[in-house]
Motif scaffolding. Structure first.
Motif, short mmCIF file in Angstrom:
data_model
loop_
_atom_site.label_atom_id
_atom_site.label_comp_id
_atom_site.label_asym_id
_atom_site.label_seq_id
_atom_site.Cartn_x
_atom_site.Cartn_y
_atom_site.Cartn_z
N ALA A 248 0.85 -1.19 0.00
CA ALA A 248 0.00 0.00 0.00
C ALA A 248 0.88 1.23 0.00
O ALA A 248 2.03 1.21 0.42
N MET A 249 0.33 2.37 -0.46
CA MET A 249 1.06 3.62 -0.47
C MET A 249 1.15 4.18 0.93
O MET A 249 0.29 3.96 1.77
N ALA A 250 2.23 4.91 1.21
CA ALA A 250 2.41 5.51 2.53
C ALA A 250 1.69 6.83 2.62
O ALA A 250 1.64 7.59 1.67
N ALA A 251 1.11 7.07 3.77
CA ALA A 251 0.48 8.36 4.04
C ALA A 251 1.54 9.33 4.52
O ALA A 251 2.50 8.96 5.18
N ASP A 252 1.35 10.61 4.19
CA ASP A 252 2.29 11.64 4.62
C ASP A 252 2.01 11.98 6.06
O ASP A 252 0.98 12.57 6.37
N GLU A 253 2.94 11.59 6.95
CA GLU A 253 2.73 11.82 8.36
C GLU A 253 3.59 12.98 8.87
O GLU A 253 3.85 13.09 10.06
N SER A 254 4.09 13.83 7.96
CA SER A 254 4.94 14.93 8.39
C SER A 254 4.15 15.92 9.22
O SER A 254 2.97 16.11 9.03
N PHE A 255 4.85 16.59 10.15
CA PHE A 255 4.21 17.51 11.08
C PHE A 255 4.61 18.93 10.74
O PHE A 255 5.78 19.25 10.58
N GLU A 256 3.66 19.77 10.62
CA GLU A 256 3.90 21.19 10.40
C GLU A 256 3.59 21.93 11.69
O GLU A 256 2.46 21.97 12.14
N SER A 257 4.61 22.53 12.30
CA SER A 257 4.40 23.18 13.58
C SER A 257 3.43 24.34 13.47
O SER A 257 2.74 24.68 14.43
N SER A 258 3.34 24.95 12.29
CA SER A 258 2.42 26.07 12.15
C SER A 258 0.97 25.64 12.27
O SER A 258 0.09 26.46 12.49
N ALA A 259 0.71 24.32 12.12
CA ALA A 259 -0.67 23.83 12.15
C ALA A 259 -1.13 23.55 13.57
O ALA A 259 -2.27 23.20 13.79
N VAL A 260 -0.23 23.67 14.56
CA VAL A 260 -0.60 23.37 15.93
C VAL A 260 -1.53 24.45 16.46
O VAL A 260 -1.21 25.63 16.41
N SER A 261 -2.69 24.05 16.96
CA SER A 261 -3.65 25.01 17.48
C SER A 261 -3.53 25.11 18.99
O SER A 261 -3.06 24.21 19.66
N ARG A 262 -3.98 26.26 19.53
CA ARG A 262 -3.94 26.48 20.96
C ARG A 262 -5.12 25.78 21.63
O ARG A 262 -6.00 25.26 20.96
N ARG B 45 9.43 17.77 33.33
CA ARG B 45 8.15 18.38 33.70
C ARG B 45 8.13 19.87 33.39
O ARG B 45 7.15 20.41 32.89
N GLN B 46 9.26 20.53 33.69
CA GLN B 46 9.32 21.98 33.48
C GLN B 46 9.16 22.34 32.01
O GLN B 46 8.40 23.26 31.67
N ILE B 47 9.83 21.62 31.13
CA ILE B 47 9.73 21.97 29.71
C ILE B 47 8.34 21.67 29.17
O ILE B 47 7.76 22.45 28.42
N MET B 48 7.74 20.52 29.59
CA MET B 48 6.40 20.19 29.12
C MET B 48 5.37 21.19 29.66
O MET B 48 4.50 21.66 28.92
N SER B 49 5.48 21.51 30.93
CA SER B 49 4.53 22.44 31.54
C SER B 49 4.64 23.82 30.92
O SER B 49 3.63 24.47 30.61
N GLY B 50 5.88 24.29 30.72
CA GLY B 50 6.06 25.62 30.15
C GLY B 50 5.52 25.74 28.74
O GLY B 50 4.87 26.72 28.38
N VAL B 51 5.77 24.73 27.93
CA VAL B 51 5.30 24.75 26.54
C VAL B 51 3.76 24.76 26.49
O VAL B 51 3.15 25.55 25.76
N LEU B 52 3.13 23.89 27.28
CA LEU B 52 1.67 23.83 27.26
C LEU B 52 1.05 25.13 27.78
O LEU B 52 0.03 25.60 27.26
N SER B 53 1.65 25.70 28.82
CA SER B 53 1.13 26.97 29.34
C SER B 53 1.22 28.06 28.28
O SER B 53 0.30 28.89 28.15
N ASP B 54 2.32 28.08 27.51
CA ASP B 54 2.46 29.07 26.44
C ASP B 54 1.36 28.93 25.40
O ASP B 54 1.00 29.90 24.73
N PHE B 55 0.84 27.72 25.23
CA PHE B 55 -0.23 27.50 24.25
C PHE B 55 -1.62 27.61 24.87
O PHE B 55 -2.61 27.23 24.24
#
Length: 532
Positions: A396-410, A425-435
């Motif tokens: 079967a053909m492969a699906a394009d699973e590439s990630f575009e960071s610009s598509a990430v929604s808040r 924990r600090q890096i995960m918490s900080g990133v999620l809080s920013d979003f």
């Protein structure tokens, strides 16, 4: 001793890739092979086909291999059982298999010649047992052939002693490799935790820095951390603790996409050429691991071309074996036979100290064998080296699973992060809080379950490997409180099969990860249907 097309072997394994590898290797040695995916199907085929040998995997979807073996030995004691497993490989597992009636126990994945030798050894034992029964039934003939029998027995004993010595040497090697695998897997897990914090913070610094000098320095540090990530991938591939994400891969597109990277990595003294067969079928492979394998082979080729040379990456289809082949060829110094024979051994390297880990080629070999492929080396001193990677053809053909960071929604949902590493924990918490997410943290499983008593988050992000309560235990307790609770696992082990055995089908993000990848995984988990 080679097989005979008159000998029918039964290969029982519910996993397609390892079953395919064993069947193919035995067929290439001249045996006829029939297959079964379940214990019940295996018992039906034993009753109808009466195969002399059954290759029986321990882990089956309906009945354990131990129970299947016991039933076979009770009803058809003449049928010999070679129990195999890539998971249940410790001494207690092997002892249990032999106690259930198995005639031998082989740790997978095994070399084709080793598998064929094991089968041929069992056939010889079966033949000897048949001969003994015939001799017991014809006492007069036994007396007449006494002298010849004694001579044959002596020769057989000598041969079996040689076989035992080889088997003992193989067992020692297997135990050594198992110990090294456990060590490297543990090191990779701890290193991935460190890299998660390092890569995450460096990614934030390089994207947010307003000072060009700081941004440039952060970019250099980020690329160095990425090389550390690749090293942990090599360790995990060698220790075989990760479950490969196989999917159809367009080899020509993959190689074309690596062209610029290879030119930058190999330097101006190495000319990179590609010869790609048109209309090449897609290969079944793990795209990321295959890229890493080709990069490793290319770097090895560069190091073998002192003063420069030409690196040629080509693709072609082997229609006879239903394979697609990637060839990495160089014009370097080549290898003598004794070096080529050890090229795939882990930690073996001819490079001076500090110039190589010795894991590159063993990583290539481990990954390719796991996905049902083969790796071969053709080399000659002074005439260069060709490494061929043969991969199964995908359907079967492969699906394009590439990630575009610009598509990430808040988002604004509540997230509970459970990880024993404060930096992670600090890096995960900080990133999620920013979003925009509402974030709470817990440093261990018990603290997380206390929080759940009064607060129900929209999503739990749980580290799988933690002291005290494991991630699986935390998830099970949380789901007992709220069956529909969404859970995202993060793990530095990359052992998705072990996690799935513990908690079932899961969402998993492997460490180390970029902040954008983490936010995307969180958003995907939140948007997915709730579990029931």
């Amino acid at each position: 001793m080679t097989g005979s097309n008159d000998i029918v072997l039964l290969n029982v394994d519910d996993q397609d890739a390892p079953r395919y590898v064993k069947t193919r290797d035995l067929q290439e040695c001249g045996f006829k092979v029939i297959e079964a995916r379940t214990g019940a199907e295996a018992l039906r085929l034993v009753e109808s086909e009466k195969p002399p040998i059954v290759l029986l995997d321990v882990e089956l979807p309906d009945i354990t291999g131990y129970d299947v073996c016991s039933f076979i030995k009770k009803k058809w004691p003449e049928v010999m059982v070679l129990m195999t497993s890539s998971t249940f490989t410790t001494s207690p597992h092997r002892t249990r298999g032999l106690d259930s009636g198995a005639d031998s126990y082989l740790v997978q994945p095994a070399e084709p010649l080793e598998l064929a030798a094991a089968v041929n050894a069992m056939l010889r034992i079966r033949k000897a047992e048949d001969s003994m029964r015939a001799l017991n039934a014809t006492l007069d003939q036994r007396v007449k052939d006494r002298t010849a029998e004694l001579e044959a027995s002596n020769e057989k004993l000598k041969h079996e002693m040689e076989q035992r010595e080889r088997a003992e040497a193989a067992l020692v090697q297997s135990q050594k490799m198992e110990a090294i695998g456990q060590l490297t897997g543990g090191l990779a897990h701890d290193f991935n935790n460190l890299l998660t914090a390092v890569v995450g913070n460096l990614d934030l610094i390089r994207t947010r820095a307003t000072d060009a000098r700081i941004a440039r320095q952060a970019e250099h540090a980020f690329k160095a951390a990425e090389r550390g990530t690749k090293l942990t991938a090599q360790l995990l591939a060698f220790s075989r603790t990760q479950k490969l994400a196989t999917a159809p891969v367009d080899l020509n597109a993959l190689i074309a996409g690596m062209f610029e990277l290879l030119n930058q990595t190999l330097g101006a003294e190495v000319k990179v050429e590609t010869r790609l067969q048109a209309d090449l079928p897609h290969a079944l492979a793990d795209r990321n691991q295959l890229e890493l394998a080709i990069l490793n082979l290319s770097i090895n080729a560069r190091d073998a071309m002192v003063g420069g040379g030409t690196l040629t990456i080509s693709t072609q289809q082997d229609s006879a074996k239903e394979r697609v082949v990637v060839c990495v060829a160089d014009t370097g110094v080549g290898m003598p036979p004794d070096i080529a024979a050890r090229a795939f051994d882990p930690f073996f390297t001819t490079k001076p100290p500090g110039k190589g880990t010795g894991l590159g080629l063993s990583q290539v070999y481990g990954v390719v064998r796991q996905i049902g492929g083969d790796v071969t080396i053709n080399t000659e001193v002074g005439k260069g080296t060709r490494v061929n990677i043969a991969l199964p053809i995908a359907r079967a053909m492969a699906a394009d699973e590439s990630f575009e960071s610009s598509a990430v929604s808040r988002g604004s949902e509540s997230i509970l992060i459970v990880d024993d590493d404060p930096d992670v924990r600090q890096i995960m918490s900080g990133v999620l809080s920013d979003f925009g997410y509402q974030v709470r943290e817990a440093g261990d499983g018990a603290s997380a379950l206390d929080i759940l008593k009064n607060n129900r988050p929209d999503l739990m992000v749980i580290d799988f490997g933690m002291p005290g309560l494991s991630g699986a235990e935390v998830a099970a307790s949380a789901r007992a409180v709220d069956q529909s609770l969404r859970i995202l696992f993060v793990s530095g082990y990359s052992d998705t099969s072990a996690i799935e055995k513990a908690v079932g089908k899961i969402a998993l993000l492997r460490k180390p990860f970029l902040p954008a990848e983490f936010v995307a995984a969180v958003r995907t988990s939140l948007d997915a249907p709730a579990s029931h």
